[in-house]
Design a protein around this motif. Structure first.
Motif, PDB file in Angstrom:
ATOM      1  N   THR A   9       0.768  -1.080   0.076  1.00 14.87           N
ATOM      2  CA  THR A   9       0.008  -0.038   0.125  1.00 14.87           C
ATOM      3  C   THR A   9       0.804   1.162  -0.037  1.00 14.87           C
ATOM      4  O   THR A   9       2.094   1.024   0.338  1.00 14.87           O
ATOM      5  CB  THR A   9      -0.716   0.038   1.115  1.00 14.87           C
ATOM      6  N   GLY A  10       0.272   2.213  -0.410  1.00 13.09           N
ATOM      7  CA  GLY A  10       1.167   3.735  -0.237  1.00 13.09           C
ATOM      8  C   GLY A  10       1.404   3.925  -1.926  1.00 13.09           C
ATOM      9  O   GLY A  10       1.008   2.999  -2.841  1.00 13.09           O
ATOM     10  N   THR A  11       2.123   4.945  -1.767  1.00 16.27           N
ATOM     11  CA  THR A  11       2.515   5.614  -3.327  1.00 16.27           C
ATOM     12  C   THR A  11       4.269   5.377  -3.696  1.00 16.27           C
ATOM     13  O   THR A  11       4.970   6.130  -2.875  1.00 16.27           O
ATOM     14  CB  THR A  11       2.016   6.844  -3.484  1.00 16.27           C
ATOM     15  N   PHE A  12       4.395   4.685  -4.618  1.00 18.04           N
ATOM     16  CA  PHE A  12       6.145   4.648  -4.748  1.00 18.04           C
ATOM     17  C   PHE A  12       6.425   5.434  -5.915  1.00 18.04           C
ATOM     18  O   PHE A  12       5.988   5.799  -6.889  1.00 18.04           O
ATOM     19  CB  PHE A  12       6.316   3.020  -5.384  1.00 18.04           C
ATOM     20  N   THR A  13       7.696   6.067  -5.480  1.00 17.47           N
ATOM     21  CA  THR A  13       8.173   7.171  -6.412  1.00 17.47           C
ATOM     22  C   THR A  13       9.778   6.933  -6.551  1.00 17.47           C
ATOM     23  O   THR A  13      10.191   6.312  -5.658  1.00 17.47           O
ATOM     24  CB  THR A  13       7.935   8.532  -6.076  1.00 17.47           C
ATOM     25  N   TYR A  14      10.134   7.394  -7.501  1.00 12.69           N
ATOM     26  CA  TYR A  14      11.926   7.040  -7.664  1.00 12.69           C
ATOM     27  C   TYR A  14      12.403   8.056  -8.581  1.00 12.69           C
ATOM     28  O   TYR A  14      11.661   8.767  -9.537  1.00 12.69           O
ATOM     29  CB  TYR A  14      12.024   5.573  -8.344  1.00 12.69           C
ATOM     30  N   THR A  15      13.466   8.487  -8.167  1.00 14.49           N
ATOM     31  CA  THR A  15      14.052   9.658  -8.817  1.00 14.49           C
ATOM     32  C   THR A  15      15.163   9.185 -10.206  1.00 14.49           C
ATOM     33  O   THR A  15      15.708  10.120 -10.921  1.00 14.49           O
ATOM     34  CB  THR A  15      15.308  10.698  -8.011  1.00 14.49           C
ATOM     35  N   GLY A  16      15.392   8.020 -10.155  1.00 13.80           N
ATOM     36  CA  GLY A  16      16.425   7.298 -10.808  1.00 13.80           C
ATOM     37  C   GLY A  16      16.288   5.893 -10.863  1.00 13.80           C
ATOM     38  O   GLY A  16      15.743   5.259 -10.117  1.00 13.80           O
ATOM     39  N   THR A  17      17.098   5.351 -11.876  1.00 14.27           N
ATOM     40  CA  THR A  17      17.011   3.772 -12.080  1.00 14.27           C
ATOM     41  C   THR A  17      18.011   3.018 -11.215  1.00 14.27           C
ATOM     42  O   THR A  17      17.870   1.766 -10.771  1.00 14.27           O
ATOM     43  CB  THR A  17      16.976   3.254 -13.392  1.00 14.27           C
ATOM     44  N   SER A  18      19.186   3.616 -10.706  1.00 17.30           N
ATOM     45  CA  SER A  18      20.176   3.181 -10.316  1.00 17.30           C
ATOM     46  C   SER A  18      19.735   2.868  -8.774  1.00 17.30           C
ATOM     47  O   SER A  18      18.960   3.444  -8.250  1.00 17.30           O
ATOM     48  CB  SER A  18      21.414   3.950 -10.039  1.00 17.30           C
ATOM     49  N   ILE A  19      20.476   1.672  -8.186  1.00 17.30           N
ATOM     50  CA  ILE A  19      20.082   1.439  -6.795  1.00 17.30           C
ATOM     51  C   ILE A  19      20.395   2.519  -5.878  1.00 17.30           C
ATOM     52  O   ILE A  19      19.727   2.500  -4.977  1.00 17.30           O
ATOM     53  CB  ILE A  19      20.567  -0.007  -6.340  1.00 17.30           C
ATOM     54  N   GLU A  20      21.154   3.333  -6.169  1.00 19.44           N
ATOM     55  CA  GLU A  20      21.721   4.344  -5.384  1.00 19.44           C
ATOM     56  C   GLU A  20      20.774   5.463  -5.234  1.00 19.44           C
ATOM     57  O   GLU A  20      20.594   6.358  -4.251  1.00 19.44           O
ATOM     58  CB  GLU A  20      23.081   4.857  -5.403  1.00 19.44           C
ATOM     59  N   ASP A  21      19.965   5.738  -6.388  1.00 17.60           N
ATOM     60  CA  ASP A  21      18.886   6.572  -6.484  1.00 17.60           C
ATOM     61  C   ASP A  21      17.779   6.463  -5.444  1.00 17.60           C
ATOM     62  O   ASP A  21      17.416   5.636  -5.069  1.00 17.60           O
ATOM     63  CB  ASP A  21      18.393   6.857  -7.760  1.00 17.60           C
ATOM     64  N   THR A  22      17.344   7.712  -5.237  1.00 18.12           N
ATOM     65  CA  THR A  22      16.253   7.532  -3.896  1.00 18.12           C
ATOM     66  C   THR A  22      14.863   7.060  -4.348  1.00 18.12           C
ATOM     67  O   THR A  22      14.433   7.286  -5.516  1.00 18.12           O
ATOM     68  CB  THR A  22      15.771   8.967  -3.468  1.00 18.12           C
ATOM     69  N   LYS A  23      14.477   5.894  -3.704  1.00 15.74           N
ATOM     70  CA  LYS A  23      13.066   5.340  -3.766  1.00 15.74           C
ATOM     71  C   LYS A  23      12.360   5.696  -2.524  1.00 15.74           C
ATOM     72  O   LYS A  23      12.894   5.205  -1.435  1.00 15.74           O
ATOM     73  CB  LYS A  23      13.250   3.853  -4.152  1.00 15.74           C
ATOM     74  N   THR A  24      11.093   6.117  -2.749  1.00 17.89           N
ATOM     75  CA  THR A  24      10.386   6.329  -1.564  1.00 17.89           C
ATOM     76  C   THR A  24       8.865   5.858  -1.711  1.00 17.89           C
ATOM     77  O   THR A  24       8.456   5.468  -2.793  1.00 17.89           O
ATOM     78  CB  THR A  24      10.240   8.034  -1.206  1.00 17.89           C
ATOM     79  N   ILE A  25       8.330   5.614  -0.439  1.00 13.78           N
ATOM     80  CA  ILE A  25       6.815   5.391  -0.438  1.00 13.78           C
ATOM     81  C   ILE A  25       6.096   6.287   0.712  1.00 13.78           C
ATOM     82  O   ILE A  25       6.542   6.450   1.758  1.00 13.78           O
ATOM     83  CB  ILE A  25       6.652   4.061   0.258  1.00 13.78           C
ATOM     84  N   THR A  26       5.244   7.027  -0.160  1.00 13.58           N
ATOM     85  CA  THR A  26       4.414   7.945   0.700  1.00 13.58           C
ATOM     86  C   THR A  26       3.089   7.413   1.320  1.00 13.58           C
ATOM     87  O   THR A  26       2.318   6.494   0.412  1.00 13.58           O
ATOM     88  CB  THR A  26       4.228   9.161  -0.381  1.00 13.58           C
ATOM     89  N   TYR A  27       2.763   7.439   2.268  1.00 17.19           N
ATOM     90  CA  TYR A  27       1.435   6.899   2.919  1.00 17.19           C
ATOM     91  C   TYR A  27       0.773   7.800   3.947  1.00 17.19           C
ATOM     92  O   TYR A  27       1.499   8.407   4.646  1.00 17.19           O
ATOM     93  CB  TYR A  27       2.067   5.617   3.570  1.00 17.19           C
ATOM     94  N   THR A  28      -0.610   7.699   3.935  1.00 12.68           N
ATOM     95  CA  THR A  28      -1.499   8.281   4.831  1.00 12.68           C
ATOM     96  C   THR A  28      -2.122   7.215   5.687  1.00 12.68           C
ATOM     97  O   THR A  28      -2.723   6.420   5.008  1.00 12.68           O
ATOM     98  CB  THR A  28      -2.378   9.467   4.230  1.00 12.68           C
TER      99      THR A  28
END
Length: 375
Positions: free
Chosen positions: A105-124
């Motif tokens: 559940t939640g919303t997945f976003t990513y700034t780039g494809t590399s594993i070092e790039d930030t991947k976040t989940i936003t949730y309420t």
């Protein structure tokens, strides 16, 4: 105090049963991407996930860094007849690896494809406690079709904190009735960054505990309330402490965002300036004679209770993947709750004692006294 509403926070990891792996889909040619799932230990009826209670669905993103093409695919996975199956069939690329990110559940976003790039989940967190979910996530980077025979092993970890409650009375002079519990001035939404390393190690309570994710919280706080299906009476009986354990009742357990927030005791500041619990309750006098309600009241015309709100300031330090049990104790002590006007719920009867001194008379008096004759 005649009433002690203390809050004891006990941080404990939840329990699990065994370490099962579900759903290895058969693949005739070894090129089809399949999934197997385990989940770190946790407990709460059937909607808290663990090794023995797997999620029925989740979303997976497969990212690749080859020629910076980005997302290879994303899919919604369902558990059907013990096998995890996607809405479509995807196949392993022959000459580059994939990084897998999964969540329920939640919303997945990513700034780039590399594993070092930030991947976040936003949730309420849902405002209704019965609708709150156990938010879980998994990361498995750098997989190829030769990894695990083409199968993606997803070990999910818990992103939220579990908040449970107990009620207890050890005071023979009162009978508390409790209708509900609410928590105020806590953060209900935010986001966290997924780890760059694999979450593949399953934590079962005996091995090294994983590092919990850190949340970035929203600016606004909110509250969450539980109203019990039944009114719980905590009458002290036969010299035994009366208690009610609510920790395993699904509808009465909150799944909230991990956070740190401090509050001080009510005597030092207004309790509403920080997080606090509210106990919806009535307190009857059960002394030598019944004298009605000490807190709250009863409406004779409407034939219904008039509930009082006992507010208890609390300092919280919740971590992801941990269970916290708050025990509300009715007893004797100095840490009483306060009402909506920040006054103690019950004002204790105390005594200040002085005794007049014997004051000597300044004028001495003489008295003649003759004993009676012996005969």
């Amino acid at each position: 105090r005649s009433l002690f509403l203390g809050v004891l926070a006990v941080a404990s990891l939840a329990s699990c049963s065994d370490d099962k792996v579900l759903g290895v889909s058969p693949s005739a040619n070894g090129e089809e991407i399949t999934y197997s799932v385990v989940t770190n230990k946790a407990t709460r009826a059937s909607d808290l996930y663990s090794n023995s209670i797997q999620p029925e669905s989740f979303t997976v993103y497969a990212l690749e860094d080859y020629d910076a093409k980005g997302r290879y695919f994303y899919d919604d996975i369902q558990l059907q007849d013990g096998v995890y199956t996607g809405t479509d069939t995807y196949y392993w690329p022959s000459h580059f690896s994939l990084d897998f990110y999964a969540f329920n559940t939640g919303t997945f976003t990513y700034t780039g494809t590399s594993i070092e790039d930030t991947k976040t989940i936003t949730y309420t967190v849902p405002s209704t406690v019965t609708e709150q979910e156990d938010l879980i996530y998994a990361v498995e980077p750098n997989l190829t079709k030769d990894s695990y025979d083409g199968n993606v092993p997803l070990n999910f970890r818990h992103a939220l904190s579990q908040i449970a409650f107990k009620l207890e009375n050890s005071n023979t002079h009162i009978c508390p009735l409790v209708k509900g519990i609410s928590v105020h001035n806590v953060y209900g939404s935010g986001s966290f960054t997924l780890p760059t390393m694999s979450t593949g190690t399953n934590y079962d309570g005996t091995n090294t505990e994983p590092t919990p994710v850190e949340w970035t919280l929203s600016e606004d706080t909110t509250h969450y309330a539980i109203e019990f299906d039944d009114i719980y009476s905590l009458l002290y009986r036969s010299g035994k402490v009366t208690s009610k354990d609510l920790t395993n009742i699904t509808d009465y357990v909150m799944m909230l965002i991990p956070q740190i927030s401090e509050n001080v005791v009510a005597e030092e500041t207004n309790y509403k300036e920080g997080p606090y619990f509210t106990l919806k309750c009535l307190i009857s006098n059960m002394g030598d004679s019944y004298d009605g309600y000490l807190f709250g009241d009863y409406d004779e015309e409407k034939q219904d209770y008039i509930w009082g709100d006992a507010n208890i300031p609390v300092a919280i330090n919740w971590e992801a993947g941990k269970k916290y049990t708050y025990t509300f104790k009715f007893g004797t002590g100095d840490d009483a709750g306060v009402d909506d006007d920040n006054n103690p719920i019950l004002t204790p009867i105390t005594y200040t004692v002085t005794v007049d001194e014997f004051v000597p008379e300044t004028d001495d008096e003489e008295m003649d006294w003759y004993p009676a004759d012996a005969d």
